[in-house]
Design a protein around this motif. Sequence first.
Motif, mmCIF file in Angstrom:
data_model
loop_
_atom_site.group_PDB
_atom_site.id
_atom_site.type_symbol
_atom_site.label_atom_id
_atom_site.label_comp_id
_atom_site.label_asym_id
_atom_site.label_seq_id
_atom_site.Cartn_x
_atom_site.Cartn_y
_atom_site.Cartn_z
ATOM 1 N N LEU A 112 0.837 -1.206 0.000
ATOM 2 C CA LEU A 112 0.000 0.000 0.000
ATOM 3 C C LEU A 112 0.870 1.254 0.000
ATOM 4 O O LEU A 112 0.568 2.231 -0.687
ATOM 5 C CB LEU A 112 -0.934 -0.006 1.213
ATOM 6 C CG LEU A 112 -2.178 -0.889 1.113
ATOM 7 C CD1 LEU A 112 -2.893 -0.955 2.454
ATOM 8 C CD2 LEU A 112 -3.127 -0.381 0.031
ATOM 9 N N ARG A 149 -10.043 2.318 0.546
ATOM 10 C CA ARG A 149 -10.079 3.060 -0.722
ATOM 11 C C ARG A 149 -10.220 4.557 -0.494
ATOM 12 O O ARG A 149 -9.728 5.350 -1.289
ATOM 13 C CB ARG A 149 -11.206 2.522 -1.597
ATOM 14 C CG ARG A 149 -10.893 1.149 -2.179
ATOM 15 C CD ARG A 149 -12.099 0.475 -2.774
ATOM 16 N NE ARG A 149 -11.755 -0.874 -3.239
ATOM 17 C CZ ARG A 149 -12.627 -1.863 -3.364
ATOM 18 N NH1 ARG A 149 -13.909 -1.654 -3.075
ATOM 19 N NH2 ARG A 149 -12.235 -3.053 -3.791
ATOM 20 N N ILE A 157 -7.168 -1.912 -4.876
ATOM 21 C CA ILE A 157 -7.427 -2.767 -3.712
ATOM 22 C C ILE A 157 -8.550 -3.739 -4.045
ATOM 23 O O ILE A 157 -9.660 -3.336 -4.373
ATOM 24 C CB ILE A 157 -7.807 -1.930 -2.475
ATOM 25 C CG1 ILE A 157 -6.664 -0.970 -2.114
ATOM 26 C CG2 ILE A 157 -8.144 -2.841 -1.295
ATOM 27 C CD1 ILE A 157 -7.035 0.031 -1.033
#
Length: 329
Positions: A112, A149, A157
């Motif tokens: 991420l 998100r 994602i």
Amino acid sequence: MSSLRPFCLTAWLAAPAAALLLLTPVSLAPVQAQATQATPAPQQAASPASTSPSQTTVAATSHEQRGVTARAIDKVKQVAKSAGDIFSRVPCLTPKGGSKTMGSLPHVAGKLAAGKPVVIVAFGSSSTAGYGASSPDFNYPNRLAAQLRRQYPTADITVINAGVGGEDAPEMMKRLQKEVIDVHPDIVIWQVGTNAVLRNLDPGDTAKMVEDGISRIQAAGGADIVLVDPQYSPAVNQRKESAGKIVHLLGKVAELRHVGIFPRFEVMRDWHENQSIPVESFVIADGLHMNDWGYACFAQLLGDDIIRSVGQIKLGVNVPADVRTYRPM
């Protein structure tokens, strides 16, 4: 004891319906109609020398694209608002007092932080499938996906809901390879143990199967793993001794295998005993499954842990997977 006053359950139950309206896909018909109206009529158009048909088409298309973009932005804002609305009467607070272990999440956090695609598998039974939620939008995996998100709007994602009602470790182990390992997840959130309690399965056998499953996941690629123990609810609390053993053993397995544990039982007990939230405000009438608020707060706290791990990576605090980290409870 918290001074939080119980809220009106009837009024609260109306909130998901309003949220669903906000989540309804935006129709493109008004956008197209608006673009058509914006196209000049032949008698109003400039001379062919100044405005060609292709220019008019480009202008209309540009206007339509701006309309679609504006509506997309509005939809994102509405979804974010709907996610927060459910906590407007009763906030989702992090439990206080004491500490609980939470394994570091270097794999998913690193991806991420780097902006790489992320695959999350939510593995479990009816609590994962979302039984008790008023809509699939309000089960915990979808709530978690929406939160991540919003936090990382440019990230790719994917959240896979692999929850099957009524199952526990014996059944889950049969589909572990196909529904978890074969999709190459970056993190597996494994909710397990509740049906073992309700079916009087041996807690030690359950813990052993979960440990074996963790070993298989780790050997297949090193995905981060977070175990989620049973929920605090009347049906589970009727078998207090068995529930206590399962909660204790899952914690030991997490410690032994160096994976995360989300202490759902303790978190939900804190809602009731320390925050003075009535049980019926987070559990549906069957006395077992969570409702929209329960799933939402569970997802929020779990998402906060993932976001915190990403923050550690960005700050250069690269915690090895075999080192325990701690979060306040």
